[in-house]
Every structure is written in C-alpha cells, then in structure tokens.
Write a protein that holds these residues in place. Structure first.
Motif, PDB file in Angstrom:
ATOM      1  N   MET A 127      12.754  54.058  -1.703  1.00 42.98           N
ATOM      2  CA  MET A 127      11.778  55.062  -1.319  1.00 42.98           C
ATOM      3  C   MET A 127      10.477  54.841  -2.074  1.00 42.98           C
ATOM      4  O   MET A 127      10.457  54.226  -3.140  1.00 42.98           O
ATOM      5  CB  MET A 127      12.313  56.459  -1.585  1.00 42.98           C
ATOM      6  CG  MET A 127      12.640  56.742  -2.998  1.00 42.98           C
ATOM      7  SD  MET A 127      13.382  58.377  -3.126  1.00 42.98           S
ATOM      8  CE  MET A 127      13.831  58.359  -4.842  1.00 42.98           C
ATOM      9  N   LEU A 129      19.318  53.216  -1.283  1.00 39.92           N
ATOM     10  CA  LEU A 129      18.106  53.816  -0.748  1.00 39.92           C
ATOM     11  C   LEU A 129      16.891  53.257  -1.461  1.00 39.92           C
ATOM     12  O   LEU A 129      16.881  53.120  -2.682  1.00 39.92           O
ATOM     13  CB  LEU A 129      18.205  55.337  -0.962  1.00 39.92           C
ATOM     14  CG  LEU A 129      17.065  56.224  -0.566  1.00 39.92           C
ATOM     15  CD1 LEU A 129      16.893  56.216   0.949  1.00 39.92           C
ATOM     16  CD2 LEU A 129      17.341  57.645  -1.038  1.00 39.92           C
ATOM     17  N   CYS A 189       7.092  57.022  -3.386  1.00 41.00           N
ATOM     18  CA  CYS A 189       6.494  58.338  -3.585  1.00 41.00           C
ATOM     19  C   CYS A 189       5.089  58.362  -2.990  1.00 41.00           C
ATOM     20  O   CYS A 189       4.448  57.321  -2.848  1.00 41.00           O
ATOM     21  CB  CYS A 189       6.439  58.679  -5.060  1.00 41.00           C
ATOM     22  SG  CYS A 189       8.073  58.847  -5.790  1.00 41.00           S
TER      23      CYS A 189
END
Length: 72
Positions: A48, A46, A50
């Motif tokens: 990602m 994964l 923020c």
C-alpha cells in the motif's frame, strides 16, 4: 467479527465493486466494507501507498483469526 466473516465468504472482486460503487452508502457501512477488504488482502500479503508518500509499504501475509464470542 462481521467484517472478517464477510471477507472470508466474499470474493475480492465483489468487495472492490462494493467499495467503488458510487452511491450514498452510510460511512459506517463503507468502513465495514473497507475492513472486510483489508482482512481479505492481508491474508495474502499487501502493498500500500499512503496519501502523503510515493513509497510503497509491504505487509507480509499473516493469519487472520476470527473472534467468536460464542466460543468463549
């Protein structure tokens, strides 16, 4: 337990469609759907970002084990 079972039995596209569906779902249900999506994604790896950052964080794929209280 329910979220991880849902993640295993549901296709990624279905989880995304449920998360993005613009309706008035109970916030707890949305949290469960997000948890199911997360467990589904972390099994593959994964990336990602923020909200307060532009830097992507990558999490390597890992084994997700389901806890089943009936098997204790």
């Amino acid at each position: 337990y329910v979220a991880s079972e849902l993640a295993q039995r549901t296709d990624r596209s279905v989880l995304i469609r449920l998360l993005l569906h613009d309706n008035q779902l109970n916030p707890a249900v949305k949290g469960d759907l997000f948890e199911a999506f997360f467990f589904n994604e972390i099994k593959k790896g994964l990336s990602m970002t923020c909200r307060d950052s532009t830097k992507a964080v990558h999490l390597d794929a890992c084994l997700v084990q389901n806890f089943d209280g009936l098997q204790i």
